[in-house]
Design an enzyme around this catalytic site. Sequence first.
Site, PDB file in Angstrom:
ATOM      1  N   TRP A 196       7.397  48.706  31.083  1.00 25.21           N
ATOM      2  CA  TRP A 196       8.107  48.898  29.657  1.00 25.21           C
ATOM      3  C   TRP A 196       7.262  49.435  28.617  1.00 25.21           C
ATOM      4  CZ3 TRP A 196       7.000  46.467  25.106  1.00 25.21           C
ATOM      5  CH2 TRP A 196       7.810  46.786  23.726  1.00 25.21           C
ATOM      6  N   ASP A 364      21.240  48.264  16.823  1.00 25.38           N
ATOM      7  CA  ASP A 364      21.572  46.660  17.109  1.00 25.38           C
ATOM      8  C   ASP A 364      21.620  45.962  15.975  1.00 25.38           C
ATOM      9  OD1 ASP A 364      22.130  44.309  18.403  1.00 25.38           O
ATOM     10  OD2 ASP A 364      19.668  44.502  19.455  1.00 25.38           O
ATOM     11  N   ARG A 440      15.664  38.533  27.404  1.00 26.61           N
ATOM     12  CA  ARG A 440      16.104  38.883  25.809  1.00 26.61           C
ATOM     13  C   ARG A 440      17.158  38.053  25.610  1.00 26.61           C
ATOM     14  NH1 ARG A 440      17.986  43.591  22.823  1.00 26.61           N
ATOM     15  NH2 ARG A 440      16.916  43.926  21.189  1.00 26.61           N
ATOM     16  N   LYS A 473      24.764  55.298  21.505  1.00 23.70           N
ATOM     17  CA  LYS A 473      23.422  54.845  22.097  1.00 23.70           C
ATOM     18  C   LYS A 473      23.699  53.614  23.136  1.00 23.70           C
ATOM     19  CE  LYS A 473      18.784  53.505  21.727  1.00 23.70           C
ATOM     20  NZ  LYS A 473      17.640  53.241  20.631  1.00 23.70           N
ATOM     21  N   TRP A 474      23.687  54.039  24.482  1.00 24.39           N
ATOM     22  CA  TRP A 474      24.144  52.922  25.371  1.00 24.39           C
ATOM     23  C   TRP A 474      22.633  52.080  25.823  1.00 24.39           C
ATOM     24  CZ3 TRP A 474      28.828  53.556  28.972  1.00 24.39           C
ATOM     25  CH2 TRP A 474      28.634  52.377  30.132  1.00 24.39           C
ATOM     26  N   ASP A 475      22.661  51.206  25.394  1.00 21.81           N
ATOM     27  CA  ASP A 475      21.313  50.428  26.040  1.00 21.81           C
ATOM     28  C   ASP A 475      21.618  49.303  26.961  1.00 21.81           C
ATOM     29  OD1 ASP A 475      18.556  49.632  25.784  1.00 21.81           O
ATOM     30  OD2 ASP A 475      18.556  49.220  23.584  1.00 21.81           O
ATOM     31  N   MET A 476      20.311  48.950  27.804  1.00 20.64           N
ATOM     32  CA  MET A 476      20.685  47.867  28.604  1.00 20.64           C
ATOM     33  C   MET A 476      19.146  47.353  28.926  1.00 20.64           C
ATOM     34  SD  MET A 476      19.660  47.292  32.090  1.00 20.64           S
ATOM     35  CE  MET A 476      18.943  48.535  33.033  1.00 20.64           C
ATOM     36  N   ASN A 477      19.267  46.146  28.417  1.00 20.96           N
ATOM     37  CA  ASN A 477      17.742  45.451  28.279  1.00 20.96           C
ATOM     38  C   ASN A 477      17.342  44.298  29.097  1.00 20.96           C
ATOM     39  OD1 ASN A 477      16.324  46.578  25.600  1.00 20.96           O
ATOM     40  ND2 ASN A 477      18.382  46.351  24.952  1.00 20.96           N
ATOM     41  N   CYS A 523      19.864  54.465  27.336  1.00 18.41           N
ATOM     42  CA  CYS A 523      18.674  53.859  27.068  1.00 18.41           C
ATOM     43  C   CYS A 523      18.738  52.505  27.993  1.00 18.41           C
ATOM     44  CB  CYS A 523      18.660  53.471  25.746  1.00 18.41           C
ATOM     45  SG  CYS A 523      17.189  52.421  25.128  1.00 18.41           S
ATOM     46  N   ASP A 545      10.592  52.996  24.743  1.00 20.82           N
ATOM     47  CA  ASP A 545      10.490  52.227  23.376  1.00 20.82           C
ATOM     48  C   ASP A 545       9.158  52.445  22.874  1.00 20.82           C
ATOM     49  OD1 ASP A 545      13.244  51.259  23.588  1.00 20.82           O
ATOM     50  OD2 ASP A 545      12.475  49.091  24.421  1.00 20.82           O
TER      51      ASP A 545
END
EC number: 3.2.1.22
Length: 740
Positions: A196, A364, A440, A473-477, A523, A545
Amino acid sequence: MISVNPERREFHLKNQNISYIFRVMEELDVLEQLYFGSSIPIYDQYDFLIEREIRPANNQIKQNYTTSLEHIKQEVGLYGTTDFRYPMLRVRYPKGDRISHFTYQHYRIELGKQALSGLPGSFGEAGETLIITLQDRYSPLQVELYYTLFGEESVVTRQMKIINPSETTFELLDCLSFNLDLPNQHYDWLHLDGAWARETQISRNSIAYGVQEVASTRGASSHVHNPFMAVCESNATEEQGKIYGFSLIYSGNFVARLQLDTYDILRIQMGINPFEFAWQLTPKSTFLTPEAVLVYSEAGFNGMSQSFHHFFQEHLISSRWSHKQRPVLINNWEATYFDFDSEKLLQIAEKAAAIGVDLFVLDDGWFGTRNSDNGSLGNWQVQLAKIPEGISAFATKINQLGLEFGLWFEPEMISTDTPLYEMHPEWVIGNSEKQISHGRNQFVLDFSNPEVVETIFQQIDCVLACGKITYLKWDMNRYISEPFSNYLADGNQGELFHRYILGVYDLYEKILAKYPDLLIESCAGGGGRFDPGLLYYAPQTWASDDTDGVERLKIQYGASMVYPLASIGSHLSQIPNHQVGRSPGLTFRNQVAMFGTYGLELDITRMSDVELQQVKAAIATFKEYRELIHEGRFYRLNSPFDNTQCSWMVVSKDLSEALVADYQVLGKPNPAYRRLLLAGLDLEANYQINQLPQLRSGKDLSSIGLIMGGNYVGRAKDYWSRQLPGDYASQLYHLRRVDK
């Protein structure tokens, strides 16, 4: 493009740039790899490419001591066939053994290429697809091998389908996308490592005897390794040398493997990672592997990358976006994090509209009761405490400023404080009787369950239905660390990782089927899922990021090995930088970010009028050169991994103009002169540089280059008073071809 000698059962895929040749072995009916490389003529026969020697080995045919498949280059490596190398395909039969022998049956040729159902894949009418059918000697199972050649692209794609026409269930254990055996020539291999905030770092090593691989076991292609590798001559550079590049159109667990044997045969494989994979091939069913892209270049790594870039733009990224200008956006994340309301956001948007931004993205924190990363994922209802007018009315206000409007989602995740979790705790991936970790403060939804995918689609659809959202914006954390599905049966748990990513693709399909003009930027905590699989749905990816200009030199340089600049999400951000605390100047940061999609990620309401005018000028400069940057051929000139300088350039396809960027991270005392050799220009033409009167030929710019350093001839400059570029210095050079 596909030449077949049916009597000799030889196949030659050929265009002006590459040849790919294999044959069916006599007696064994196994596919033998003969050649992959630069284009060679079509011959009546290819016996001169066959390599045979008697080896101390187990042989397939009695009294024939050259039929050990351990020592023959193959197209499909199998287990239980005297080949001790890792297989491409491994099947567990009802009795528990894993011994297969798939042999050639027939072939067919189809015009063009369509993505096969259920997986992202390449497409195009200007090509041909060769389909080879193999039959298992020990069962009714069949295999179809797909080979596609696209016009004059230096690319062959490969894919495999396993077919079970019987009433018996078989278990697939290894099911890779391709197997390629090549003669080793003291090759190196190159891949993209990271973590990351420092993704796509270039790693290059010599190939040793044995097995070397990069892989993911995390449920996503991951920050740690990208689904790409290259094999190259030991003296290969950006400008010269033979390169084989391999990329996988897939977003889940993968393996990219090399195996060098003691007879210097190099086996190259790529596909779904066999670790934690076991697929029940039920009666009358099929299994399709992800598509792999194989590139050959004799023009070094730049040549390889340009082939990937062009291929992805023409044959993978949606035609809606492959050549459409992308909007310059501003994202509020680093400007506000979770601390915002509509008034604050409108202040940012108003300033953004005044300096030439096209799109405002609300990140977010706009939904549920989310004021930190502790909750609300899976509750995609607007948070009226922050946006009292609601999303539709707020989007209208943004539109009235002359901006488009976009939203952030993290569709694959859930928090425990949501109504959805209270109703369906069993939709979380993990065994409730065992430890389920959090990342997270969130958990992963079980996208192997179609009902889960449909429910999340309905929530997102309710938001998008206002018709005013043009960007998502498609995030995956977080990754999957305890793979267990309450939806899948006990004997199907080995299917979870693959079924999960199929569910992700299904949600993309549902959204784009209803909103085909929606621009999606993928993302995953930055570049945790930067792969060709998602480029099929989302034409740009947030590369990292880490928005620091210095670190982004490495990240974007590495990403450009495979991915076109128009797909690399890159923004100008706040200083001191939030990831490393560094403070490069505006010019440096802008001139790094513009070699990607370009956007802003900072609170512009806190900038001075002078700074705002600088950013406004930078946006205008980017828009002036946007078509050149996104459509031209990209050349890496100096690597940031080797020194404190980095440089690259883009040349238009008609060679009429070019844009060169040179970056100096750290100043040097009493520096030597440096010559920046340019690439890709018309050697017979003259170019004007930054509108200066002196013309330079393409030939001398390639052999002499730009001389970097002070030019004080004829000036009365004092040594101590002269201005030096210092740290974080950058310079753009625009070249325009002029008539002789």
